[in-house]
Motif scaffolding. Structure first.
Motif, PDB file in Angstrom:
ATOM      1  N   VAL A   6      35.354 -24.462  18.578  1.00 36.77           N
ATOM      2  CA  VAL A   6      34.794 -23.242  18.454  1.00 36.77           C
ATOM      3  C   VAL A   6      33.126 -23.897  19.062  1.00 36.77           C
ATOM      4  O   VAL A   6      32.805 -24.863  17.878  1.00 36.77           O
ATOM      5  N   ILE A   7      32.000 -23.083  19.523  1.00 32.25           N
ATOM      6  CA  ILE A   7      30.754 -23.409  18.791  1.00 32.25           C
ATOM      7  C   ILE A   7      30.062 -22.080  17.989  1.00 32.25           C
ATOM      8  O   ILE A   7      30.968 -20.568  18.218  1.00 32.25           O
ATOM      9  N   ALA A  41      23.017 -21.187  23.022  1.00 34.38           N
ATOM     10  CA  ALA A  41      24.677 -20.896  23.000  1.00 34.38           C
ATOM     11  C   ALA A  41      24.787 -21.325  24.796  1.00 34.38           C
ATOM     12  O   ALA A  41      26.036 -21.264  24.953  1.00 34.38           O
ATOM     13  N   ALA A  45      27.619 -23.340  25.576  1.00 36.49           N
ATOM     14  CA  ALA A  45      28.745 -22.936  26.328  1.00 36.49           C
ATOM     15  C   ALA A  45      29.454 -23.391  27.672  1.00 36.49           C
ATOM     16  O   ALA A  45      30.082 -23.740  27.941  1.00 36.49           O
ATOM     17  N   MET A  53      33.839 -18.228  20.670  1.00 35.19           N
ATOM     18  CA  MET A  53      32.458 -18.870  20.650  1.00 35.19           C
ATOM     19  C   MET A  53      32.118 -17.528  19.409  1.00 35.19           C
ATOM     20  O   MET A  53      32.842 -16.631  19.313  1.00 35.19           O
ATOM     21  N   ILE A  55      29.303 -15.490  17.364  1.00 36.43           N
ATOM     22  CA  ILE A  55      27.815 -15.276  18.128  1.00 36.43           C
ATOM     23  C   ILE A  55      27.465 -13.999  16.603  1.00 36.43           C
ATOM     24  O   ILE A  55      27.839 -13.383  17.133  1.00 36.43           O
ATOM     25  N   THR A  69      26.591 -12.873  24.891  1.00 31.50           N
ATOM     26  CA  THR A  69      27.970 -12.612  25.047  1.00 31.50           C
ATOM     27  C   THR A  69      28.278 -12.169  26.676  1.00 31.50           C
ATOM     28  O   THR A  69      29.061 -12.887  26.874  1.00 31.50           O
ATOM     29  N   ILE A  79      36.219 -18.159  28.013  1.00 29.59           N
ATOM     30  CA  ILE A  79      36.154 -18.568  26.331  1.00 29.59           C
ATOM     31  C   ILE A  79      35.936 -17.133  26.213  1.00 29.59           C
ATOM     32  O   ILE A  79      35.003 -16.199  26.432  1.00 29.59           O
ATOM     33  N   ILE A  81      34.985 -14.260  22.186  1.00 30.05           N
ATOM     34  CA  ILE A  81      33.894 -14.280  21.764  1.00 30.05           C
ATOM     35  C   ILE A  81      33.920 -13.730  20.453  1.00 30.05           C
ATOM     36  O   ILE A  81      34.451 -12.179  20.950  1.00 30.05           O
TER      37      ILE A  81
END
Length: 173
Positions: A6-7, A41, A45, A53, A55, A69, A79, A81
């Motif tokens: 996860v970011i 971000a 990514a 992620m 965000i 996004t 990925i 979001i």
């Protein structure tokens, strides 16, 4: 067991660190980076290619999270979001979904619900979060109601007599 990577992207560093610490308590989730802006971000990514992620919807500008996004999901469709926000706004929820977000997390919901949200998003390929699905349903019903009202009005106007139509035109002028 491989962890969910996860970011977190949030311009309020204390908030990002709080969520990072919370998420890292889970045995199967690992925060691999924190971004302080939408641009960062996007860079992270591309560089780290996380599974999910988180965000924040409002970073540098009111729509920075939505913009990030959109860019991320267009370039890296695998990925997923989850939009983070402090408030519930149906217009933003729909906008986030259209940009590619799969869920919308209101920051005050609590620790376990974020971890549950991450696990649900990760384990369900075609996942759409409850908050997003409810906002979409309401949005669709509103548009349907407007369309039905418009069609009713057109049908009603087309059934007016010639004299009634003339009177209506005079009233509108």
């Amino acid at each position: 067991m491989e962890k969910i990577r996860v970011i977190i992207a949030d311009d309020f560093k204390e908030c990002a660190v709080y969520y990072s610490n919370m998420v890292n308590k889970s045995e199967n989730i690992e925060v691999i980076a924190i971004a302080g802006s939408a641009a960062e971000a996007i860079e992270l990514a591309e560089k780290l290619h996380p599974d999910i992620m988180l965000i924040d919807v409002q970073m540098e500008q009111s729509d920075s999270g939505i913009t990030a996004t959109k860019v991320i999901t267009e370039n890296f469709p695998d990925i997923r979001i989850i939009i983070l926000t402090a408030f519930y706004d149906e217009d933003i929820i729909v906008e986030a979904y259209l940009a590619g977000a799969v869920d919308y997390y209101i920051k005050e919901l609590g620790d376990s619900s974020l971890i549950d949200t991450i696990n649900n998003v990760y384990s369900n390929t075609n996942f759409i979060g409850k908050t997003i699905s409810m906002a979409l349903k309401k949005n669709i019903l509103t548009h349907k109601s407007i369309n039905n009202s418009f069609l009713y009005m057109i049908n009603y106007i087309s059934s007016l007599s010639k004299r009634e139509t003339e009177i209506l035109k005079m009233l509108l002028d």
